[in-house]
Design an enzyme around this catalytic site. Structure first.
Site, PDB file in Angstrom:
ATOM      1  N   HIS A   9       0.846  -1.197   0.000  1.00  0.00           N
ATOM      2  CA  HIS A   9       0.000   0.000   0.000  1.00  0.00           C
ATOM      3  C   HIS A   9       0.881   1.245   0.000  1.00  0.00           C
ATOM      4  O   HIS A   9       2.069   1.184   0.348  1.00  0.00           O
ATOM      5  CB  HIS A   9      -0.918  -0.004   1.221  1.00  0.00           C
ATOM      6  CG  HIS A   9      -2.072  -0.942   1.094  1.00  0.00           C
ATOM      7  ND1 HIS A   9      -2.602  -1.620   2.158  1.00  0.00           N
ATOM      8  CD2 HIS A   9      -2.790  -1.321   0.011  1.00  0.00           C
ATOM      9  CE1 HIS A   9      -3.610  -2.365   1.744  1.00  0.00           C
ATOM     10  NE2 HIS A   9      -3.743  -2.206   0.450  1.00  0.00           N
ATOM     11  N   LYS A  13       5.107   1.537   0.864  1.00  0.00           N
ATOM     12  CA  LYS A  13       6.032   1.331  -0.256  1.00  0.00           C
ATOM     13  C   LYS A  13       7.486   1.557   0.151  1.00  0.00           C
ATOM     14  O   LYS A  13       8.371   0.832  -0.302  1.00  0.00           O
ATOM     15  CB  LYS A  13       5.636   2.213  -1.434  1.00  0.00           C
ATOM     16  CG  LYS A  13       4.338   1.750  -2.088  1.00  0.00           C
ATOM     17  CD  LYS A  13       4.064   2.450  -3.360  1.00  0.00           C
ATOM     18  CE  LYS A  13       2.685   2.186  -3.914  1.00  0.00           C
ATOM     19  NZ  LYS A  13       2.153   0.866  -3.873  1.00  0.00           N
ATOM     20  N   GLY A  36       2.380  -2.357 -10.177  1.00  0.00           N
ATOM     21  CA  GLY A  36       3.087  -1.310 -10.896  1.00  0.00           C
ATOM     22  C   GLY A  36       3.962  -0.372 -10.103  1.00  0.00           C
ATOM     23  O   GLY A  36       5.181  -0.329 -10.286  1.00  0.00           O
ATOM     24  N   THR A  38       4.654  -0.273  -6.847  1.00  0.00           N
ATOM     25  CA  THR A  38       5.537  -1.001  -5.922  1.00  0.00           C
ATOM     26  C   THR A  38       6.733  -1.564  -6.685  1.00  0.00           C
ATOM     27  O   THR A  38       7.877  -1.453  -6.233  1.00  0.00           O
ATOM     28  CB  THR A  38       4.767  -2.131  -5.212  1.00  0.00           C
ATOM     29  OG1 THR A  38       3.683  -1.570  -4.463  1.00  0.00           O
ATOM     30  CG2 THR A  38       5.667  -2.920  -4.282  1.00  0.00           C
ATOM     31  N   ASP A  61      -3.754  -6.206  -8.298  1.00  0.00           N
ATOM     32  CA  ASP A  61      -4.125  -7.197  -7.286  1.00  0.00           C
ATOM     33  C   ASP A  61      -4.857  -8.362  -7.941  1.00  0.00           C
ATOM     34  O   ASP A  61      -4.621  -9.535  -7.619  1.00  0.00           O
ATOM     35  CB  ASP A  61      -5.013  -6.578  -6.199  1.00  0.00           C
ATOM     36  CG  ASP A  61      -4.327  -5.492  -5.405  1.00  0.00           C
ATOM     37  OD1 ASP A  61      -3.083  -5.481  -5.346  1.00  0.00           O
ATOM     38  OD2 ASP A  61      -5.035  -4.642  -4.835  1.00  0.00           O
ATOM     39  N   ASP A  81      -1.296  -1.607   4.770  1.00  0.00           N
ATOM     40  CA  ASP A  81      -1.406  -0.468   5.672  1.00  0.00           C
ATOM     41  C   ASP A  81      -2.714  -0.599   6.442  1.00  0.00           C
ATOM     42  O   ASP A  81      -3.781  -0.354   5.889  1.00  0.00           O
ATOM     43  CB  ASP A  81      -1.383   0.838   4.880  1.00  0.00           C
ATOM     44  CG  ASP A  81      -1.530   2.064   5.750  1.00  0.00           C
ATOM     45  OD1 ASP A  81      -1.625   1.922   6.989  1.00  0.00           O
ATOM     46  OD2 ASP A  81      -1.552   3.178   5.202  1.00  0.00           O
ATOM     47  N   HIS A  88      -9.930   0.244  -2.928  1.00  0.00           N
ATOM     48  CA  HIS A  88      -9.985  -1.059  -3.592  1.00  0.00           C
ATOM     49  C   HIS A  88      -9.857  -2.196  -2.574  1.00  0.00           C
ATOM     50  O   HIS A  88      -9.314  -3.257  -2.861  1.00  0.00           O
ATOM     51  CB  HIS A  88      -8.914  -1.162  -4.681  1.00  0.00           C
ATOM     52  CG  HIS A  88      -7.507  -1.113  -4.183  1.00  0.00           C
ATOM     53  ND1 HIS A  88      -6.956   0.006  -3.619  1.00  0.00           N
ATOM     54  CD2 HIS A  88      -6.546  -2.055  -4.159  1.00  0.00           C
ATOM     55  CE1 HIS A  88      -5.714  -0.253  -3.265  1.00  0.00           C
ATOM     56  NE2 HIS A  88      -5.443  -1.504  -3.579  1.00  0.00           N
TER      57      HIS A  88
END
Length: 120
Positions: A9, A13, A36, A38, A61, A81, A88
């Protein structure tokens, strides 16, 4: 060699990039996939080779979930987190559900990520 999915999250990161840097040598022995943003952060911090999927909210995901169903992932490291609401959240729950259903290694913080990496 294992296939590992990496997700974090937004507020996690930096933690993911730091963890990947600290474990870059061990991670380099595996096939890595990441959502992407991350994935971009991990690449920038470590130089590791990985396959970048869509951003999490844009389907990354779900892509990882499909890889679980198809037997293409052995583990997921997902730095969640717990203090920030995620728009989402349904996708996050689906990914967690699939990892549990298909009995793959699933780490949601640094301690369990260390244990997963040691196990594969």
């Amino acid at each position: 060699m294992a296939s590992i999915g990496l997700v974090a999250h937004d507020d996690k990161k930096d933690d993911m990039a730091a963890w990947a840097l600290a474990n870059a040598e061990r991670l380099s022995r595996h096939t890595l996939f990441a959502t992407g943003t991350t994935g971009g952060r991990i690449e920038a911090a470590t130089g590791l080779s990985l396959t970048r999927l869509k951003s999490g909210p844009l389907g990354g995901d779900a892509q990882l979930g499909a890889m679980i169903v198809e037997g293409k992932l052995d583990a997921i490291v997902f730095f969640i987190d717990p203090l920030t609401a995620m728009p989402h959240d349904v996708d996050v729950k689906a990914l967690t559900r699939l990892a549990t259903l298909y009995d793959i290694l699933f780490a949601c913080n640094k301690s369990t990520a260390d244990a997963v990496l040691a196990a594969i």
